[in-house]
Design an enzyme around this catalytic site. Structure first.
Site, PDB file in Angstrom:
ATOM      1  N   ASP A 171      26.196 -13.621  66.320  1.00 21.15           N
ATOM      2  CA  ASP A 171      25.192 -13.153  67.299  1.00 21.15           C
ATOM      3  C   ASP A 171      24.106 -14.201  67.568  1.00 21.15           C
ATOM      4  OD1 ASP A 171      26.568 -10.811  67.247  1.00 21.15           O
ATOM      5  OD2 ASP A 171      25.132  -9.737  65.999  1.00 21.15           O
TER       6      ASP A 171
HETATM    7  P1  NAP Z   1      26.781 -11.882  62.574  1.00 15.94           P
HETATM    8  O1  NAP Z   1      26.520 -11.797  64.029  1.00 15.94           O
HETATM    9  O2  NAP Z   1      26.808 -10.636  61.779  1.00 15.94           O
HETATM   10  O3  NAP Z   1      28.182 -12.642  62.417  1.00 15.94           O
HETATM   11  C1  NAP Z   1      28.658 -13.011  61.175  1.00 15.94           C
HETATM   12  C2  NAP Z   1      30.029 -13.647  61.371  1.00 15.94           C
HETATM   13  O4  NAP Z   1      30.446 -14.144  60.115  1.00 15.94           O
HETATM   14  C3  NAP Z   1      31.074 -12.671  61.842  1.00 15.94           C
HETATM   15  O5  NAP Z   1      31.472 -13.007  63.147  1.00 15.94           O
HETATM   16  C4  NAP Z   1      32.231 -12.815  60.844  1.00 15.94           C
HETATM   17  O6  NAP Z   1      33.445 -13.040  61.542  1.00 15.94           O
HETATM   18  C5  NAP Z   1      31.848 -14.039  60.038  1.00 15.94           C
HETATM   19  N1  NAP Z   1      32.206 -13.915  58.625  1.00 15.94           N
HETATM   20  C6  NAP Z   1      32.068 -12.848  57.817  1.00 15.94           C
HETATM   21  N2  NAP Z   1      32.524 -13.123  56.597  1.00 15.94           N
HETATM   22  C7  NAP Z   1      32.979 -14.393  56.628  1.00 15.94           C
HETATM   23  C8  NAP Z   1      33.587 -15.252  55.677  1.00 15.94           C
HETATM   24  N3  NAP Z   1      33.830 -14.844  54.418  1.00 15.94           N
HETATM   25  N4  NAP Z   1      33.912 -16.506  56.045  1.00 15.94           N
HETATM   26  C9  NAP Z   1      33.691 -16.920  57.317  1.00 15.94           C
HETATM   27  N5  NAP Z   1      33.123 -16.147  58.264  1.00 15.94           N
HETATM   28  C10 NAP Z   1      32.780 -14.903  57.919  1.00 15.94           C
HETATM   29  O7  NAP Z   1      25.760 -12.869  61.833  1.00 15.94           O
HETATM   30  P2  NAP Z   1      24.564 -13.743  62.377  1.00 15.94           P
HETATM   31  O8  NAP Z   1      25.016 -14.645  63.473  1.00 15.94           O
HETATM   32  O9  NAP Z   1      23.947 -14.320  61.155  1.00 15.94           O
HETATM   33  O10 NAP Z   1      23.575 -12.692  63.042  1.00 15.94           O
HETATM   34  C11 NAP Z   1      22.798 -11.764  62.302  1.00 15.94           C
HETATM   35  C12 NAP Z   1      22.788 -10.397  62.974  1.00 15.94           C
HETATM   36  O11 NAP Z   1      22.076  -9.467  62.149  1.00 15.94           O
HETATM   37  C13 NAP Z   1      22.067 -10.423  64.310  1.00 15.94           C
HETATM   38  O12 NAP Z   1      22.653  -9.461  65.172  1.00 15.94           O
HETATM   39  C14 NAP Z   1      20.662  -9.995  63.924  1.00 15.94           C
HETATM   40  O13 NAP Z   1      19.929  -9.442  65.001  1.00 15.94           O
HETATM   41  C15 NAP Z   1      20.974  -8.934  62.891  1.00 15.94           C
HETATM   42  N6  NAP Z   1      19.775  -8.693  62.085  1.00 15.94           N
HETATM   43  C16 NAP Z   1      19.393  -9.601  61.169  1.00 15.94           C
HETATM   44  C17 NAP Z   1      18.183  -9.402  60.511  1.00 15.94           C
HETATM   45  C18 NAP Z   1      17.646 -10.395  59.541  1.00 15.94           C
HETATM   46  O14 NAP Z   1      16.537 -10.181  59.062  1.00 15.94           O
HETATM   47  N7  NAP Z   1      18.353 -11.463  59.233  1.00 15.94           N
HETATM   48  C19 NAP Z   1      17.420  -8.292  60.765  1.00 15.94           C
HETATM   49  C20 NAP Z   1      17.857  -7.389  61.710  1.00 15.94           C
HETATM   50  C21 NAP Z   1      19.047  -7.601  62.352  1.00 15.94           C
HETATM   51  P3  NAP Z   1      34.865 -12.713  60.854  1.00 15.94           P
HETATM   52  O15 NAP Z   1      34.813 -11.286  60.447  1.00 15.94           O
HETATM   53  O16 NAP Z   1      35.864 -13.000  61.920  1.00 15.94           O
HETATM   54  O17 NAP Z   1      35.007 -13.642  59.698  1.00 15.94           O
END
Ligand code: NAP
Length: 469
Positions: free
Chosen positions: A392
């Site tokens: 994301d």
């Molecule tokens: P993400 O959008 O959740 O994507 C994570 C990606 O990692 C997935 O596409 C997944 O694809 C891949 N993945 C999972 N396990 C894996 C593994 N073992 N090896 C390789 N790839 C792996 O993560 P992000 O880009 O970090 O975004 C964070 C999200 O959380 C955002 O939507 C954000 O708004 C939300 N959020 C975060 C917080 C915060 O404080 N950090 C707070 C509120 C909301 P596969 O399954 O294909 O592997």
């Protein structure tokens, strides 16, 4: 004498809590911050224990033992489960405040109890409403994040939902006003229990319309409520330390929620009432374009020949626990004179600072960690953007797709780099449940697999070793 020591200890503990929060602002001083917080808490417990009013010491020992029994396993949860662990802690804090308020009210009703003045009753009512709603709200948040089967992950919405929610809270507050005015009337005890019931119900109703992706922000808001209930408890128990500690807790929770909302370009009302996180059907346009795959050898060559590489870590790096392999790759590349920077998105992963904590654990120099606003202008000069389990936070749809749940969220401009290498296990979406065109754009090459394994292979390739799969 004991009173003076207790007062001094309260000032010392408060100062330690303030320093603790301040030091936690920076990864370099964060450990010191944690130690200061622990010492502050020990001082606070000690100062309370030596009070002359405490005569049944066995209860305190029992509470400490119970705390250890719950706390030790909680401290062992993996980093990816920290949000739900934190929510569970808030649930306990809220329950404690609610129960203390209830006990104080019924003790006050009995003969010889502390007089239930209007001020005291107002504090008790505020304490139980905030405490009990934090309890059930935090339990619901824990359940959603832990993906407990009988708690729906998706937002549960129905017409008039906000009216129902506000109505339930309004009834609790109205009953509270009545009980404050007539604390000892024949019906007051029943009304008091009804307030507790409505607050418990409100906690559940507040959380069900909120989707999983917004849970970390909601947890931070619940943290704020738990802090406020502790403030009210401090007034009820006449404990100044609880008032100051609760106020610090409440305000830091609120500030954190605001920071997280800003990082996602969302408003508070949007988080609380927007039903974000609905999993949308994959868009046809994204499905039609082909995903291109790169070999480890090819990827290693691209990395070796680059001048500037931006590594963009995300939740997948945390799941794979790939930070140490990332460090090895960093060493291999810097050894060859490649400039390597880590692009840190404020909400990458599942909690604020998630990536910083993991990269610090792998001893990656803080100077190599670059915030989103600083790295984005450099992305055009970047030869390779290596996306490690991020989705994301690198999705270009956030810039223009008005119907997308992440529309408006600032992203790391990985798509602007000359070449993008993306590591993930499958074609599945990220947390917001939407397609990411970055993976199918012309200059993107996928490295499918678990991040730790793929990075391990890359490192071996660069080191000239064998044993690739
Ligand atoms: P993400 O959008 O959740 O994507 C994570 C990606 O990692 C997935 O596409 C997944 O694809 C891949 N993945 C999972 N396990 C894996 C593994 N073992 N090896 C390789 N790839 C792996 O993560 P992000 O880009 O970090 O975004 C964070 C999200 O959380 C955002 O939507 C954000 O708004 C939300 N959020 C975060 C917080 C915060 O404080 N950090 C707070 C509120 C909301 P596969 O399954 O294909 O592997």
């Amino acid at each position: 004498m004991t009173h003076a020591i207790a007062q001094l200890a309260a000032v010392l503990a408060t100062a330690l809590f303030i320093f603790s929060l301040h030091w936690m602002n920076d990864p370099k001083t964060a450990r010191r911050g944690v130690i200061a917080g622990v010492i502050g808490m020990l001082v606070a417990v000690g100062a309370t224990w030596v009070q002359p009013e405490i005569v049944h010491h066995g209860w305190i020992v029992l509470a400490i033992v119970a705390g250890f029994i719950v706390g030790v396993p909680l401290s062992r949860v993996p980093l990816t489960a920290v949000p739900q662990r934190t929510a569970l802690s808030h649930a306990f804090g809220g329950l404690a405040a609610g129960l203390v308020g209830t006990a104080e009210y019924f003790l006050g009703l009995g003969a010889g109890g502390v007089e239930l003045t209007a001020f005291r009753m107002s504090a008790i009512v505020a304490e139980i409403i905030l405490g009990f709603l934090t309890f059930t709200g935090s339990l619901m948040a824990t359940g959603k994040l832990q993906e407990v089967p009988w708690i729906p992950q998706r937002p549960v919405t129905y017409p008039g939902q906000n009216v129902v929610n506000i109505g339930v809270l309004a009834i609790a507050v109205a009953l509270g006003v009545l009980v404050v005015m007539h604390p000892a009337a024949a019906w007051s005890a029943r009304a008091f229990l009804a307030i507790a019931g409505f607050a418990l119900l409100f906690g559940v109703l507040l959380i069900i319309p909120i989707g999983g992706a917004d849970m970390p922000t909601v947890i931070s808001i619940l943290n704020s409520y738990a802090g406020l209930s502790a403030v009210a408890m401090g007034f009820v128990l006449n404990n100044k330390l609880l008032v100051t500690a609760g106020a610090l807790d409440g305000s830091s929770g609120l500030i954190l929620s605001i920071i997280m909302c800003r990082a996602m370009n969302r408003s508070f009302t949007n988080v609380l009432f927007g039903a974000f996180g609905t999993v949308k059907a994959a868009r046809a346009a994204g499905e039609q374009k082909a995903w291109k795959q790169e070999t480890v050898e090819g990827a290693a060559q691209l990395l070796e020949q680059a001048r500037l590489v931006a590594i963009i870590p995300g939740y997948g790096m945390a799941v794979a626990q790939a930070q140490h392999k990332v460090r090895e790759l960093y060493d291999q590349l810097t050894k060859r004179g490649v400039s390597v920077k880590f692009a840190i998105h404020p909400v990458a992963g599942r909690m604020p600072g998630h990536m910083n904590v993991l990269l610090a654990e792998a001893d990656i120099p803080y100077t190599a960690l670059v915030e989103m606003d600083e790295i984005n202008p450099e992305m055009l000069q970047c030869d390779v953007a290596l996306v490690v389990g991020a989705n994301d936070v690198v999705n270009p749809a956030a810039r223009y797709a008005k119907d997308s749940p992440i529309y408006g969220m600032p992203i790391i401009d990985a798509d602007k780099a000359r070449t993008v290498l993306a590591i993930k296990r499958s074609k599945n979406p990220g947390f917001a449940g939407i397609d990411n065109e970055l993976y199918v754009q012309d200059n993107t090459w996928m490295l499918f697999g678990d991040a730790k394994a793929v990075l391990g292979d890359l490192v071996k390739q660069l080191a000239g070793g064998s044993g690739l799969h």
